[in-house]
Design an enzyme around this catalytic site. Structure first.
Site, PDB file in Angstrom:
ATOM      1  N   THR A  92       0.828  -1.216   0.000  1.00 42.33           N
ATOM      2  CA  THR A  92       0.000   0.000   0.000  1.00 42.33           C
ATOM      3  C   THR A  92       0.864   1.269   0.000  1.00 42.33           C
ATOM      4  O   THR A  92       0.336   2.358  -0.185  1.00 42.33           O
ATOM      5  CB  THR A  92      -0.913   0.059   1.253  1.00 42.33           C
ATOM      6  OG1 THR A  92      -0.094  -0.035   2.414  1.00 42.33           O
ATOM      7  CG2 THR A  92      -1.944  -1.047   1.247  1.00 42.33           C
ATOM      8  N   GLY A 132      11.264  -8.700 -11.710  1.00 40.58           N
ATOM      9  CA  GLY A 132       9.876  -8.300 -11.521  1.00 40.58           C
ATOM     10  C   GLY A 132       9.839  -6.883 -11.010  1.00 40.58           C
ATOM     11  O   GLY A 132      10.823  -6.158 -11.113  1.00 40.58           O
ATOM     12  N   ASN A 192     -13.527 -17.212  15.986  1.00 38.12           N
ATOM     13  CA  ASN A 192     -12.713 -16.790  17.133  1.00 38.12           C
ATOM     14  C   ASN A 192     -13.350 -15.573  17.781  1.00 38.12           C
ATOM     15  O   ASN A 192     -13.815 -14.674  17.076  1.00 38.12           O
ATOM     16  CB  ASN A 192     -11.293 -16.422  16.661  1.00 38.12           C
ATOM     17  CG  ASN A 192     -10.290 -16.377  17.787  1.00 38.12           C
ATOM     18  OD1 ASN A 192     -10.516 -16.957  18.855  1.00 38.12           O
ATOM     19  ND2 ASN A 192      -9.188 -15.698  17.562  1.00 38.12           N
ATOM     20  N   TYR A 217     -13.048 -10.664  10.706  1.00 38.30           N
ATOM     21  CA  TYR A 217     -11.950 -11.416  10.078  1.00 38.30           C
ATOM     22  C   TYR A 217     -12.392 -12.843   9.718  1.00 38.30           C
ATOM     23  O   TYR A 217     -12.169 -13.321   8.603  1.00 38.30           O
ATOM     24  CB  TYR A 217     -10.767 -11.451  11.049  1.00 38.30           C
ATOM     25  CG  TYR A 217      -9.521 -12.124  10.531  1.00 38.30           C
ATOM     26  CD1 TYR A 217      -8.709 -11.494   9.589  1.00 38.30           C
ATOM     27  CD2 TYR A 217      -9.131 -13.385  10.995  1.00 38.30           C
ATOM     28  CE1 TYR A 217      -7.550 -12.111   9.133  1.00 38.30           C
ATOM     29  CE2 TYR A 217      -7.974 -13.999  10.541  1.00 38.30           C
ATOM     30  CZ  TYR A 217      -7.192 -13.353   9.612  1.00 38.30           C
ATOM     31  OH  TYR A 217      -6.049 -13.966   9.142  1.00 38.30           O
ATOM     32  N   GLN A 277      -9.620 -26.916  -3.040  1.00 36.03           N
ATOM     33  CA  GLN A 277      -9.248 -27.459  -1.723  1.00 36.03           C
ATOM     34  C   GLN A 277      -8.677 -26.391  -0.799  1.00 36.03           C
ATOM     35  O   GLN A 277      -8.197 -25.356  -1.247  1.00 36.03           O
ATOM     36  CB  GLN A 277      -8.179 -28.553  -1.896  1.00 36.03           C
ATOM     37  CG  GLN A 277      -8.601 -29.706  -2.775  1.00 36.03           C
ATOM     38  CD  GLN A 277      -9.826 -30.439  -2.251  1.00 36.03           C
ATOM     39  OE1 GLN A 277      -9.951 -30.668  -1.052  1.00 36.03           O
ATOM     40  NE2 GLN A 277     -10.741 -30.780  -3.149  1.00 36.03           N
TER      41      GLN A 277
HETATM   42  N1  LIG Z   1       0.535 -14.388  10.546  1.00 39.05           N
HETATM   43  C1  LIG Z   1      -0.473 -15.191  10.899  1.00 39.05           C
HETATM   44  O1  LIG Z   1      -0.512 -15.718  12.032  1.00 39.05           O
HETATM   45  C2  LIG Z   1      -1.577 -15.505   9.927  1.00 39.05           C
HETATM   46  C3  LIG Z   1      -2.464 -16.534  10.272  1.00 39.05           C
HETATM   47  C4  LIG Z   1      -3.489 -16.853   9.407  1.00 39.05           C
HETATM   48  C5  LIG Z   1      -3.628 -16.174   8.217  1.00 39.05           C
HETATM   49  N2  LIG Z   1      -2.758 -15.178   7.898  1.00 39.05           N
HETATM   50  C6  LIG Z   1      -2.980 -14.477   6.627  1.00 39.05           C
HETATM   51  O2  LIG Z   1      -1.780 -14.435   5.899  1.00 39.05           O
HETATM   52  C7  LIG Z   1      -1.789 -13.307   5.024  1.00 39.05           C
HETATM   53  C8  LIG Z   1      -0.466 -12.576   5.147  1.00 39.05           C
HETATM   54  O3  LIG Z   1      -0.294 -12.198   6.487  1.00 39.05           O
HETATM   55  P1  LIG Z   1       1.127 -11.898   7.156  1.00 39.05           P
HETATM   56  O4  LIG Z   1       1.175 -12.684   8.401  1.00 39.05           O
HETATM   57  O5  LIG Z   1       2.245 -12.021   6.187  1.00 39.05           O
HETATM   58  O6  LIG Z   1       0.865 -10.359   7.562  1.00 39.05           O
HETATM   59  P2  LIG Z   1       1.765  -9.045   7.458  1.00 39.05           P
HETATM   60  O7  LIG Z   1       3.173  -9.354   7.791  1.00 39.05           O
HETATM   61  O8  LIG Z   1       1.032  -8.040   8.273  1.00 39.05           O
HETATM   62  O9  LIG Z   1       1.667  -8.638   5.913  1.00 39.05           O
HETATM   63  C9  LIG Z   1       0.472  -8.207   5.363  1.00 39.05           C
HETATM   64  C10 LIG Z   1       0.676  -7.721   3.951  1.00 39.05           C
HETATM   65  O10 LIG Z   1      -0.589  -7.251   3.452  1.00 39.05           O
HETATM   66  C11 LIG Z   1      -0.427  -5.958   2.899  1.00 39.05           C
HETATM   67  N3  LIG Z   1      -1.614  -5.125   3.109  1.00 39.05           N
HETATM   68  C12 LIG Z   1      -2.102  -4.643   4.276  1.00 39.05           C
HETATM   69  N4  LIG Z   1      -3.183  -3.877   4.065  1.00 39.05           N
HETATM   70  C13 LIG Z   1      -3.396  -3.883   2.728  1.00 39.05           C
HETATM   71  C14 LIG Z   1      -4.349  -3.255   1.868  1.00 39.05           C
HETATM   72  N5  LIG Z   1      -5.325  -2.450   2.354  1.00 39.05           N
HETATM   73  N6  LIG Z   1      -4.256  -3.453   0.539  1.00 39.05           N
HETATM   74  C15 LIG Z   1      -3.274  -4.225   0.033  1.00 39.05           C
HETATM   75  N7  LIG Z   1      -2.329  -4.827   0.775  1.00 39.05           N
HETATM   76  C16 LIG Z   1      -2.390  -4.662   2.108  1.00 39.05           C
HETATM   77  C17 LIG Z   1       0.777  -5.352   3.616  1.00 39.05           C
HETATM   78  O11 LIG Z   1       1.356  -4.402   2.753  1.00 39.05           O
HETATM   79  P3  LIG Z   1       1.992  -2.993   3.229  1.00 39.05           P
HETATM   80  O12 LIG Z   1       1.982  -2.997   4.748  1.00 39.05           O
HETATM   81  O13 LIG Z   1       3.353  -2.985   2.659  1.00 39.05           O
HETATM   82  O14 LIG Z   1       1.117  -1.958   2.664  1.00 39.05           O
HETATM   83  C18 LIG Z   1       1.663  -6.573   3.858  1.00 39.05           C
HETATM   84  O15 LIG Z   1       2.531  -6.776   2.778  1.00 39.05           O
HETATM   85  C19 LIG Z   1      -3.019 -12.490   5.421  1.00 39.05           C
HETATM   86  O16 LIG Z   1      -4.055 -12.714   4.505  1.00 39.05           O
HETATM   87  C20 LIG Z   1      -3.409 -13.033   6.792  1.00 39.05           C
HETATM   88  O17 LIG Z   1      -4.800 -12.917   7.022  1.00 39.05           O
HETATM   89  C21 LIG Z   1      -1.739 -14.824   8.731  1.00 39.05           C
END
Ligand SMILES: NC(=O)c1ccc[n+]([C@@H]2O[C@H](COP(=O)([O-])OP(=O)(O)OC[C@H]3O[C@@H](n4cnc5c(N)ncnc54)[C@H](OP(=O)(O)O)[C@@H]3O)[C@@H](O)[C@H]2O)c1
Length: 244
Positions: free
Chosen positions: A37, A53, A145, A151, A233
């Site tokens: 973002t 890329g 949760n 979420y 899946q």
């Molecule tokens: N970590 C966990 O425990 C966990 C568990 C289950 C699922 N997940 C899922 O895994 C995915 C990645 O999570 P992560 O753990 O890597 O989180 P993260 O470290 O917070 O990274 C999130 C990413 O999403 C981007 N983002 C945030 N808001 C956005 C928006 N409005 N538009 C476009 N991009 C946006 C951020 O980009 P910028 O900040 O650079 O803008 C960042 O690159 C998510 O879908 C999350 O729900 C994570």
């Protein structure tokens, strides 16, 4: 940049799971378009991509901008072979205290944006009869949760979306799958306090958090030829915390 190299589009590639996936693709010689973002996030992406890329600003809250952004990408690359819907946000509160914006923003970024992006990308995948769509959901979409009604709903909605889209695209040689992480060590969970952290940990049979790389490994499998007969899946990656 228009050559035969495969190209993957990864939303939210500045850090965490998105970055780990991007680094795996680079290792396999796959070109990456990564989004953030902010310009600072784009700079970080461009730094690790080293010309394999490019980074692109994309805010998924602004769903109307998505079509233009995808067109911008297609000016530079012929084809997106792999779409990774990774970006996600949370804003935790009990429902009774949750305001409309906290509901709408989460649904927009985690669910509605997937509709907009997929619609743009599948057109050319259908023409080429080839493609992979993988979305990072969450175990919480399957279990629910407390404090995460927004979420959990956004991630649960992805299940129907992916099953239906998988059916629509199966005969076109395009697979559509979900990876559902448990608790993964990234900035996403940095706001957990020590009590919450210990409580979650006590529910993980493997007694540790997962790593972004462990999620990326599964995404690599689903992106590869080795997963050619898997579609519609969810692959759960959670150290045994939830078994479907
Ligand atoms: N970590 C966990 O425990 C966990 C568990 C289950 C699922 N997940 C899922 O895994 C995915 C990645 O999570 P992560 O753990 O890597 O989180 P993260 O470290 O917070 O990274 C999130 C990413 O999403 C981007 N983002 C945030 N808001 C956005 C928006 N409005 N538009 C476009 N991009 C946006 C951020 O980009 P910028 O900040 O650079 O803008 C960042 O690159 C998510 O879908 C999350 O729900 C994570």
């Amino acid at each position: 940049m228009k050559n035969k190299k495969k190209t993957a589009l990864i939303t939210g590639a500045s850090q965490g799971i998105g970055k780990a996936i991007a680094l795996k693709f680079l290792n396999k010689g796959i070109r990456v378009i990564g989004t953030s973002t902010t310009q600072n996030g784009v700079n970080k992406i461009n730094k690790y991509l080293k010309n394999n890329g490019f980074g692109l600003i994309l805010d998924l809250k602004n769903t109307n901008s998505i079509s233009e952004k995808i067109k911008e990408i297609y000016k530079k690359v012929y084809f997106i072979d792999i779409l990774i819907n990774n970006a996600g946000i949370k804003s935790d509160k009990l429902l009774i205290y949750m305001n409309n914006k906290e509901w709408e923003d989460i649904i927009k970024v985690n669910l509605t944006s997937i509709f907009y992006i997929s619609k743009e990308i599948i057109r050319s995948m259908i023409k080429k009869k080839e493609g992979r769509i993988i979305t990072i959901s969450s175990m919480i979409g399957y279990t629910g949760n407390k404090g995460q009604v927004n979420y959990s709903t956004s991630k649960a909605g992805l299940i129907g979306f992916h099953k239906s889209l998988a059916l629509e695209l199966a005969s076109k040689n395009i697979t559509v799958n979900i990876v559902a992480p448990g608790l993964i060590k990234t900035n996403f969970i940095k706001d957990l306090n020590i009590f919450q952290y210990k409580k979650y940990l006590s529910n993980i049979p493997m007694k540790r958090l997962g790593t972004a790389e462990e999620i990326a490994n599964v995404v690599m499998f689903l992106s590869s030829e080795k997963s050619s007969y898997i579609t519609g899946q969810t692959l759960h990656v959670n150290g045994g915390m939830y078994m479907s």
